[in-house]
Write a protein that holds these residues in place. Structure first.
Motif, PDB file in Angstrom:
ATOM      1  N   ILE A   1      13.096  20.025  -4.101  1.00 12.81           N
ATOM      2  CA  ILE A   1      14.019  19.328  -3.196  1.00 12.81           C
ATOM      3  C   ILE A   1      13.567  17.888  -2.965  1.00 12.81           C
ATOM      4  O   ILE A   1      14.379  16.955  -3.024  1.00 12.81           O
ATOM      5  CB  ILE A   1      14.136  20.090  -1.861  1.00 12.81           C
ATOM      6  N   PHE A   2      12.289  17.712  -2.706  1.00 12.55           N
ATOM      7  CA  PHE A   2      11.759  16.360  -2.513  1.00 12.55           C
ATOM      8  C   PHE A   2      11.742  15.618  -3.851  1.00 12.55           C
ATOM      9  O   PHE A   2      11.488  16.208  -4.905  1.00 12.55           O
ATOM     10  CB  PHE A   2      10.334  16.412  -1.957  1.00 12.55           C
ATOM     11  N   ASN A   3      11.945  14.314  -3.781  1.00 10.10           N
ATOM     12  CA  ASN A   3      11.809  13.498  -4.999  1.00 10.10           C
ATOM     13  C   ASN A   3      10.496  12.723  -4.998  1.00 10.10           C
ATOM     14  O   ASN A   3      10.369  11.681  -5.629  1.00 10.10           O
ATOM     15  CB  ASN A   3      12.998  12.543  -5.151  1.00 10.10           C
ATOM     16  N   ILE A   4       9.530  13.233  -4.246  1.00  7.73           N
ATOM     17  CA  ILE A   4       8.174  12.676  -4.195  1.00  7.73           C
ATOM     18  C   ILE A   4       7.188  13.822  -4.402  1.00  7.73           C
ATOM     19  O   ILE A   4       7.534  14.988  -4.185  1.00  7.73           O
ATOM     20  CB  ILE A   4       7.890  11.971  -2.840  1.00  7.73           C
ATOM     21  N   PRO A   5       5.958  13.531  -4.809  1.00  2.73           N
ATOM     22  CA  PRO A   5       4.978  14.607  -5.018  1.00  2.73           C
ATOM     23  C   PRO A   5       4.688  15.385  -3.735  1.00  2.73           C
ATOM     24  O   PRO A   5       4.488  14.801  -2.668  1.00  2.73           O
ATOM     25  CB  PRO A   5       3.734  13.857  -5.501  1.00  2.73           C
TER      26      PRO A   5
ATOM     27  N   PHE B   1       0.849  -1.186   0.000  1.00  2.00           N
ATOM     28  CA  PHE B   1       0.000   0.000   0.000  1.00  2.00           C
ATOM     29  C   PHE B   1       0.886   1.236   0.000  1.00  2.00           C
ATOM     30  O   PHE B   1       2.028   1.214   0.442  1.00  2.00           O
ATOM     31  CB  PHE B   1      -0.953   0.012   1.199  1.00  2.00           C
ATOM     32  N   SER B   2       0.342   2.313  -0.521  1.00  2.00           N
ATOM     33  CA  SER B   2       1.080   3.573  -0.586  1.00  2.00           C
ATOM     34  C   SER B   2       0.702   4.460   0.595  1.00  2.00           C
ATOM     35  O   SER B   2      -0.382   4.341   1.170  1.00  2.00           O
ATOM     36  CB  SER B   2       0.798   4.282  -1.908  1.00  2.00           C
ATOM     37  N   VAL B   3       1.610   5.365   0.936  1.00  2.00           N
ATOM     38  CA  VAL B   3       1.480   6.168   2.156  1.00  2.00           C
ATOM     39  C   VAL B   3       1.634   7.648   1.834  1.00  2.00           C
ATOM     40  O   VAL B   3       2.572   8.050   1.140  1.00  2.00           O
ATOM     41  CB  VAL B   3       2.548   5.755   3.192  1.00  2.00           C
ATOM     42  N   GLY B   4       0.707   8.437   2.359  1.00  2.00           N
ATOM     43  CA  GLY B   4       0.811   9.882   2.261  1.00  2.00           C
ATOM     44  C   GLY B   4       0.905  10.497   3.636  1.00  2.00           C
ATOM     45  O   GLY B   4       0.268  10.011   4.577  1.00  2.00           O
ATOM     46  N   ILE B   5       1.700  11.541   3.788  1.00  2.00           N
ATOM     47  CA  ILE B   5       1.721  12.281   5.045  1.00  2.00           C
ATOM     48  C   ILE B   5       1.006  13.607   4.831  1.00  2.00           C
ATOM     49  O   ILE B   5       1.282  14.344   3.875  1.00  2.00           O
ATOM     50  CB  ILE B   5       3.143  12.460   5.610  1.00  2.00           C
TER      51      ILE B   5
ATOM     52  N   ASP C   1       5.040   8.256   0.058  1.00  2.00           N
ATOM     53  CA  ASP C   1       4.866   8.291  -1.393  1.00  2.00           C
ATOM     54  C   ASP C   1       4.391   9.656  -1.870  1.00  2.00           C
ATOM     55  O   ASP C   1       4.524   9.982  -3.053  1.00  2.00           O
ATOM     56  CB  ASP C   1       3.868   7.212  -1.825  1.00  2.00           C
ATOM     57  N   GLU C   2       3.825  10.441  -0.950  1.00  2.00           N
ATOM     58  CA  GLU C   2       3.419  11.799  -1.279  1.00  2.00           C
ATOM     59  C   GLU C   2       3.271  12.603   0.002  1.00  2.00           C
ATOM     60  O   GLU C   2       3.078  12.044   1.091  1.00  2.00           O
ATOM     61  CB  GLU C   2       2.103  11.812  -2.076  1.00  2.00           C
TER      62      GLU C   2
END
Length: 265
Positions: A59-63, A6-10, A36-37
């Motif tokens: 700077i981040f390599n995630i959305p 599963f993918s995770v967002g903060i 993941d985002e």
């Protein structure tokens, strides 16, 4: 951890405190398990916050996704719903814009994610002096041994022993949106946060009550998912009693859905 399916967002709520938001960004960059985002729920901040978010996009390599609404008073529920509209992640870890993360914060939450539960974590309070120090350096350097923290037990990181601490899984009392994790489809099923909550107080209690009323139970997480709360002045409590009555209604009537929530933003 690499085998999770599963993918995770903060999810970070913020309002006109870009110095704190930058420290949060830096503590996310230090995570042993990257999300993941990143979802920013911005309740009407000005240009400085927007510029900071734009800078960290490179700077981040995630959305890094930014939901913004006009500043019309404390409307945290509404902006959280708007931010989750942008989410693609399956699992959402929610924090406030005054929360500094232990490096294993996301890793711990992911490890404890289970279908049929939501997770309530704890927080350690940072003194006014220590908060000024952290903001002056711009670095999230704080741990169990740091000076200037209270309720120090909440900063103990022993995740292998977290199973020893339990709480009433059907109680929505003492819920704090500053360290909360849930499945996005559970969030959508109850129509998310209730947009009728204006001003500080009880929107997270009421949200948790509807989750519990649908059979999604609470897991109280200690000794893991450690975070630190930056000191700031208190929000206005003007709407506290109105919000408390709305929460009590959800408990007494065993509500599972709000008619003005996620679907209406």
């Amino acid at each position: 951890m690499k085998n999770r399916n599963f993918s995770v967002g903060i999810l970070v709520s913020t309002y006109n405190w870009p110095q704190a938001l930058e420290v949060i960004f830096k503590s996310i960059m230090q995570q042993t398990h990257q999300p993941d985002e990143i979802l920013i729920a911005d309740d009407g901040s000005g240009a400085e916050t927007a510029a900071l978010i734009e800078r960290y996009r490179s700077i981040f390599n995630i959305p890094l996704k930014h939901a913004w609404q006009e500043d019309a008073g404390f409307r945290k529920s509404t902006i959280l719903n708007k931010a989750i509209k942008l989410a693609e992640a399956d699992y959402i870890i929610e924090i406030d814009g005054d929360i500094v993360l232990h490096p294993a914060f996301i890793e711990d939450h992911v490890r404890h994610a289970r279908r049929g539960i939501f997770v309530q974590g704890a927080r350690t309070m940072i003194s006014e002096h220590k908060t000024r120090e952290i903001l002056a350096t711009g670095q999230p350097d704080i741990n169990f041994f740091s000076s200037g923290i209270s309720n120090r037990f909440n900063s103990v990181h022993l995740p292998s022993l977290s199973f020893l601490i339990r709480a009433n899984s059907r109680s929505s009392e003492n819920i704090k949106g500053c360290n909360l994790a849930f499945w996005k489809d559970d969030f959508i099923a109850i129509n998310g946060y209730n947009n009728l909550f204006h001003g500080w107080g009880s929107e997270d209690y009421e949200f948790a009550a509807r989750l519990i009323n649908t059979g999604v139970l609470k897991r109280r997480l200690k000794l893991a998912a450690v975070c630190y709360h930056l000191h700031h002045s208190c929000n206005s409590r003007e709407q506290e009693q109105v919000n408390q009555r709305r929460y009590s209604e959800a408990v007494v009537k065993r509500l599972t859905f709000c008619t003005n929530g996620y679907a209406e933003v």
